[in-house]
Write a protein that holds these residues in place. Structure first.
Motif, PDB file in Angstrom:
ATOM      1  N   SER A  38       0.358  -2.473 -11.052  1.00 13.44           N
ATOM      2  CA  SER A  38       0.318  -2.620  -9.669  1.00 13.44           C
ATOM      3  C   SER A  38      -0.980  -3.554  -9.444  1.00 13.44           C
ATOM      4  CB  SER A  38       0.434  -1.532  -8.787  1.00 13.44           C
ATOM      5  OG  SER A  38      -0.670  -0.770  -9.065  1.00 13.44           O
ATOM      6  N   VAL A  39      -0.830  -4.392  -8.580  1.00 11.85           N
ATOM      7  CA  VAL A  39      -1.906  -5.301  -7.982  1.00 11.85           C
ATOM      8  C   VAL A  39      -2.042  -5.045  -6.435  1.00 11.85           C
ATOM      9  CG1 VAL A  39      -3.046  -7.528  -7.807  1.00 11.85           C
ATOM     10  CG2 VAL A  39      -1.474  -7.020  -9.870  1.00 11.85           C
ATOM     11  N   GLU A  40      -2.947  -4.589  -6.210  1.00 13.47           N
ATOM     12  CA  GLU A  40      -3.181  -4.115  -4.652  1.00 13.47           C
ATOM     13  C   GLU A  40      -4.319  -5.122  -4.047  1.00 13.47           C
ATOM     14  OE1 GLU A  40      -4.030  -0.360  -1.772  1.00 13.47           O
ATOM     15  OE2 GLU A  40      -3.684  -0.123  -4.068  1.00 13.47           O
ATOM     16  N   LEU A  41      -3.595  -5.792  -3.141  1.00 17.49           N
ATOM     17  CA  LEU A  41      -4.538  -6.839  -2.487  1.00 17.49           C
ATOM     18  C   LEU A  41      -5.305  -6.306  -1.398  1.00 17.49           C
ATOM     19  CD1 LEU A  41      -2.280 -10.250  -2.553  1.00 17.49           C
ATOM     20  CD2 LEU A  41      -4.190  -9.290  -4.121  1.00 17.49           C
ATOM     21  N   PRO A  42      -6.627  -6.603  -1.160  1.00 12.28           N
ATOM     22  CA  PRO A  42      -7.352  -6.044  -0.013  1.00 12.28           C
ATOM     23  C   PRO A  42      -7.146  -6.596   1.133  1.00 12.28           C
ATOM     24  CG  PRO A  42      -8.600  -7.495  -1.289  1.00 12.28           C
ATOM     25  CD  PRO A  42      -7.586  -7.328  -2.162  1.00 12.28           C
ATOM     26  N   PRO A  43      -7.225  -5.955   2.436  1.00 12.44           N
ATOM     27  CA  PRO A  43      -7.068  -6.705   3.584  1.00 12.44           C
ATOM     28  C   PRO A  43      -8.423  -7.673   3.912  1.00 12.44           C
ATOM     29  CG  PRO A  43      -7.754  -4.516   4.146  1.00 12.44           C
ATOM     30  CD  PRO A  43      -7.477  -4.612   2.664  1.00 12.44           C
ATOM     31  N   LEU A  44      -8.226  -8.583   4.520  1.00  9.06           N
ATOM     32  CA  LEU A  44      -9.418  -9.534   4.837  1.00  9.06           C
ATOM     33  C   LEU A  44     -10.698  -8.966   5.406  1.00  9.06           C
ATOM     34  CD1 LEU A  44     -10.201 -12.663   4.264  1.00  9.06           C
ATOM     35  CD2 LEU A  44      -9.121 -13.113   6.767  1.00  9.06           C
ATOM     36  N   ARG A  45     -10.443  -7.937   6.243  1.00  8.63           N
ATOM     37  CA  ARG A  45     -11.442  -7.205   6.899  1.00  8.63           C
ATOM     38  C   ARG A  45     -12.262  -6.604   5.982  1.00  8.63           C
ATOM     39  NH1 ARG A  45      -6.971  -4.677   8.019  1.00  8.63           N
ATOM     40  NH2 ARG A  45      -6.625  -2.834   7.324  1.00  8.63           N
ATOM     41  N   SER A  46     -11.840  -6.224   4.663  1.00  8.29           N
ATOM     42  CA  SER A  46     -12.764  -5.727   3.700  1.00  8.29           C
ATOM     43  C   SER A  46     -13.323  -6.576   2.625  1.00  8.29           C
ATOM     44  CB  SER A  46     -11.872  -4.459   2.982  1.00  8.29           C
ATOM     45  OG  SER A  46     -11.003  -5.283   2.072  1.00  8.29           O
ATOM     46  N   PRO A 103      -6.074  -8.243  11.592  1.00  4.94           N
ATOM     47  CA  PRO A 103      -4.860  -7.477  11.531  1.00  4.94           C
ATOM     48  C   PRO A 103      -3.739  -8.233  10.650  1.00  4.94           C
ATOM     49  CG  PRO A 103      -4.782  -8.136  13.729  1.00  4.94           C
ATOM     50  CD  PRO A 103      -6.141  -8.526  13.227  1.00  4.94           C
ATOM     51  N   GLY A 104      -3.660  -9.692  10.987  1.00  7.37           N
ATOM     52  CA  GLY A 104      -2.590 -10.528  10.151  1.00  7.37           C
ATOM     53  C   GLY A 104      -3.184 -11.157   8.797  1.00  7.37           C
ATOM     54  N   ASN A 105      -4.329 -10.847   8.391  1.00  4.04           N
ATOM     55  CA  ASN A 105      -5.073 -11.125   7.298  1.00  4.04           C
ATOM     56  C   ASN A 105      -5.067 -12.679   7.069  1.00  4.04           C
ATOM     57  OD1 ASN A 105      -5.756  -8.392   6.059  1.00  4.04           O
ATOM     58  ND2 ASN A 105      -3.571  -8.236   6.484  1.00  4.04           N
ATOM     59  N   VAL A 106      -5.220 -13.053   5.744  1.00  3.08           N
ATOM     60  CA  VAL A 106      -5.218 -14.578   5.637  1.00  3.08           C
ATOM     61  C   VAL A 106      -4.226 -15.462   6.234  1.00  3.08           C
ATOM     62  CG1 VAL A 106      -5.541 -16.361   3.719  1.00  3.08           C
ATOM     63  CG2 VAL A 106      -6.316 -13.832   3.362  1.00  3.08           C
ATOM     64  N   ARG A 107      -3.149 -14.952   6.167  1.00  5.40           N
ATOM     65  CA  ARG A 107      -2.153 -15.869   7.051  1.00  5.40           C
ATOM     66  C   ARG A 107      -2.467 -16.030   8.410  1.00  5.40           C
ATOM     67  NH1 ARG A 107       3.484 -13.173   6.696  1.00  5.40           N
ATOM     68  NH2 ARG A 107       2.520 -11.908   8.393  1.00  5.40           N
ATOM     69  N   GLU A 108      -3.162 -14.974   9.205  1.00  7.34           N
ATOM     70  CA  GLU A 108      -3.607 -15.223  10.457  1.00  7.34           C
ATOM     71  C   GLU A 108      -4.773 -16.090  10.730  1.00  7.34           C
ATOM     72  OE1 GLU A 108      -4.957 -12.394  14.566  1.00  7.34           O
ATOM     73  OE2 GLU A 108      -4.667 -11.673  12.288  1.00  7.34           O
TER      74      GLU A 108
END
Length: 468
Positions: free
Chosen positions: A316-324, A365-370
């Motif tokens: 598994s590869v877990e991507l962090p949210p942008l806020r972190s 909340p929408g991360n890199v896409r937002e």
């Protein structure tokens, strides 16, 4: 005149101006600020100096003997594509400004200048240049080491993910990519494929959460003629299309239980049948899957097969949210600015310091896409080289929903104000959900039909969705 670089900044500026008094004034101002300064009396001398030494910024006069400043900035651009150039002139006409920006100037300052504003412009331009340089070097290093495309990050979390992706890519193992919506799961899947022995074979993505079960199974496994009412001809499925390559199953957490059982069989036996068919088909396909759903919880609640979960979750590869990983935001901003200015055939853009602070402080909340959507909006709406916080959405900067209409129309009725607030709230929610009306309706906790009625009544234009 030349000076030795100041260790406090390490930044060097070249002044090109034919007036000795102007050169001396600027040299004094910048040297006191800790910059290393060189100067030239005309464009040809300035270009010769640029050949001999690297600079962080050029201050360029418009009215020069021989070739004027606009011609010189064009020649600088031929040699130094990203080097920031600030044009200084006593003739600040609209035509001159437009011509200078089109030629590649970063900004335009009129004589006599305000020292504090000029220094702020210089600091902003150099900071952007340094971020872009770092971005280019980072991408080059990632490309040389991993063959990663369009993945940007220098945080420790992302560097660990890059190393993990490089480790797992050459294997045949299934990989489960986890992360919130908009974190770039498909980019990671593409990077795994691009660094695998299957790189010359197809990479086939499919959004399993966007289709009803019957259509999804037909898409994945294909069908024979007459398998169902509209099956007027036989059709290959994506497992066959991806044979020898990689099949990326996005949003797998929303897949129905019956389809899960069929996916499990392909993972175990490398075989499947067309819908309505009786002949088994063997394939060699590597499965990569992604989800923003907690699959362990889905297993406990009986919504996801436990045996399929363990088959998918080999690695598994877990991507962090942008806020972190906020330290990656300036790099991402630089990447998106360059992309969208090129896509829209616009001169380069930079972000004002207050706008950058707002982006770094926001929780995404929408991360890199937002973030990508916000930068695209800023580029498209901007009329000059600097994108200020006024061009960012209200929910990013924290501006009041009610301020916009009242600022433009103090006599607006209560009904108009409430309608304007409703429109902006819906647009913000749609923008955060990548213009997915179904997702926005779920977040609002209203039926999709109700949201669509409001969109129609408020004349909200639905934009094209961007891939995760």
């Amino acid at each position: 005149m030349a000076s030795t670089p100041n260790a406090a900044t390490g930044h060097r500026i070249l002044i090109i101006d034919d007036e000795a008094g102007i050169r001396e004034s600027l040299e004094t101002l910048l040297t006191l600020e800790g910059y290393a300064v060189d100067s030239a009396p005309d464009g040809e001398v300035g270009l010769d100096i640029l050949e001999q030494r690297s600079y962080d910024l050029v201050l360029l006069d418009l009215a020069l003997p021989g070739q004027n400043g606009i011609e010189i900035v064009g020649r600088i651009r031929e040699r130094e594509h990203e080097l920031p150039v600030i044009m200084i002139t006593a003739y600040g006409t609209v035509d001159n400004v437009v011509d200078a920006i089109r030629a590649g100037a970063q900004n335009f300052v009129q004589k006599p200048w305000d020292n504090e504003k000029l220094l702020a412009d210089i600091r902003s331009a150099i900071a952007r240049f340094r971020v872009e340089e770092e971005n280019v070097q980072l991408k080059r290093a990632l490309k040389q080491r991993y063959n990663f495309e369009h993945i940007v990050g220098k945080s420790e979390t992302m560097l660990r993910i890059f190393d993990l992706v490089a480790q797992v890519a050459p294997s045949r193992s299934t990989v489960l990519v986890l992360g919130e919506s908009g974190t770039g799961k498909e980019l990671i899947a593409k990077a795994i494929h691009a660094n695998s022995p299957r790189r010359d074979k197809p990479f086939v993505p499919v959004n399993t959460g966007a289709m009803p079960t019957d259509l999804l199974e037909s898409t994945l496994f294909g069908h024979v003629k007459g398998a169902f009412t509209s099956a007027i001809a036989a059709k290959k499925g994506l497992f066959e299309v991806a044979n020898g390559g990689t099949l990326f199953l996005d949003e797998i957490g929303t897949m129905g239980m019956d389809t899960q059982a069929k996916i499990l069989r392909v993972l175990q036996d490398k075989r499947f049948m067309h819908l309505g068919g009786v002949q088994e088909i063997q394939v060699d396909v590597r499965i990569l899957a992604a989800t923003n759903v907690d699959l362990r919880l889905a297993v406990r609640e009986g919504r996801f097969r436990e045996d399929l979960y363990y088959r998918l979750n080999v690695i598994s590869v877990e991507l962090p949210p942008l806020r972190s990983r906020r330290e990656d935001i300036p790099l991402l901003v630089s990447h998106f600015l360059k992309h969208f200015t090129a896509e829209n055939e616009l001169p380069s853009r930079t972000l004002a310091s207050d706008a950058m602070r707002a982006l770094i402080d926001y929780d995404w909340p929408g991360n890199v896409r937002e973030l990508e959507n916000v930068i695209e909006r800023g580029v498209v709406l901007s009329s000059g080289p600097v994108i200020g916080s006024d061009l960012l959405p209200g929910h990013v900067t924290g501006r009041s929903y009610s301020s916009s209409l009242l600022e433009h129309n103090p006599d607006a009725s209560l009904f108009d104000i409430l309608e304007d607030i409703e429109r902006r709230i819906i647009m913000d929610k749609l923008e955060r959900s990548n213009w997915n009306q179904t997702e926005a309706a779920e977040q609002f906790r209203i039926p999709l039909s109700t949201l669509n009625q409001k969109i129609k009544r408020l004349n909200i234009e639905i934009k094209k969705r961007v891939k995760d």
